[in-house]
Design a protein around this motif. Structure first.
Motif, PDB file in Angstrom:
ATOM      1  N   GLN A  69       0.835  -1.199   0.000  1.00 18.66           N
ATOM      2  CA  GLN A  69       0.000   0.000   0.000  1.00 18.66           C
ATOM      3  C   GLN A  69       0.869   1.249   0.000  1.00 18.66           C
ATOM      4  OE1 GLN A  69      -2.592   0.612   3.462  1.00 18.66           O
ATOM      5  NE2 GLN A  69      -4.304   0.399   2.017  1.00 18.66           N
ATOM      6  N   SER A  70       0.403   2.298  -0.666  1.00 19.95           N
ATOM      7  CA  SER A  70       1.126   3.568  -0.708  1.00 19.95           C
ATOM      8  C   SER A  70       1.145   4.205   0.671  1.00 19.95           C
ATOM      9  CB  SER A  70       0.463   4.519  -1.715  1.00 19.95           C
ATOM     10  OG  SER A  70      -0.834   4.888  -1.257  1.00 19.95           O
ATOM     11  N   PRO A  71       2.080   5.148   0.905  1.00 20.97           N
ATOM     12  CA  PRO A  71       2.125   5.827   2.213  1.00 20.97           C
ATOM     13  C   PRO A  71       0.807   6.518   2.575  1.00 20.97           C
ATOM     14  CG  PRO A  71       4.159   6.235   1.034  1.00 20.97           C
ATOM     15  CD  PRO A  71       3.238   5.526   0.071  1.00 20.97           C
ATOM     16  N   SER A  72       0.055   6.984   1.569  1.00 26.10           N
ATOM     17  CA  SER A  72      -1.227   7.640   1.840  1.00 26.10           C
ATOM     18  C   SER A  72      -2.332   6.643   2.144  1.00 26.10           C
ATOM     19  CB  SER A  72      -1.647   8.477   0.631  1.00 26.10           C
ATOM     20  OG  SER A  72      -2.006   7.609  -0.444  1.00 26.10           O
ATOM     21  N   GLY A  73      -2.113   5.380   1.761  1.00 21.51           N
ATOM     22  CA  GLY A  73      -3.133   4.365   1.955  1.00 21.51           C
ATOM     23  C   GLY A  73      -4.186   4.339   0.868  1.00 21.51           C
TER      24      GLY A  73
END
Length: 172
Positions: free
Chosen positions: A73-77
């Motif tokens: 998952q990306s850091p932003s979610g």
């Protein structure tokens, strides 16, 4: 009367067959054959090579790298990166980079299949909420991110433009 062969002064160095280097070496290690010693040495070297290869080509050890069985998952979610198996290239497996949104919709699919022969690192940059880096040992380095319109694009970069966070992961 039985005559026994004369033994040397240092029995630890004596081995049947004479005083040659191989017989001394084999006796010291308690091995009756230098072929067995060579086999054991070859097995140890093979194991060490395998361990070294895994350490150099598996940057997923810290859990950040995207793998076919390990999306991230990306850091932003908001997004998830996938490494989908691509077509074999002369017997070598390849991966295709895919990014999907929360609902599972595909927002990016790379048009290139990266060969795993020379190593591939796919990971999110932790300081950017939507920047996925693809570090290929045989092709190039690029990152994927949304542009100002929200469309995901791939941008090639030179080796001196790579953030240290990414190069440090590659060197592991």
């Amino acid at each position: 009367m039985t005559i026994s062969p004369r033994r040397p002064r240092y029995p630890a160095l004596w081995a049947p067959g004479g005083y040659g280097r191989s017989s001394v070496r084999a006796t010291r290690f308690g091995v009756g054959s230098t072929a067995v010693t060579a086999g054991v040495l070859a097995a140890v070297l093979a194991a060490l090579t395998l361990l070294a290869g895994c350490a150099m080509s598996d940057p997923s050890a810290d859990g950040r790298a995207v793998r076919p069985d390990h999306p991230r998952q990306s850091p932003s979610g908001q997004f998830t990166a996938y490494a989908e198996p691509g077509p074999d290239q002369n017997g070598v497996e390849t991966w295709t980079v895919v990014v999907r949104g929360r609902a599972g919709e595909e927002v990016f699919r790379d048009d290139y299949a990266y060969s795993t022969r020379h190593g591939v690192l796919i990971t999110w940059l932790t300081t950017e909420p939507h920047q996925l880096w693809v570090y290929s040992g045989d092709v190039a380095v690029s990152y994927v991110s949304p542009d100002s319109t929200g469309r995901w694009t791939k941008t090639a970069v030179s080796r001196d433009e790579i953030p240290s966070e990414i190069t440090d992961l590659w060197k592991r």
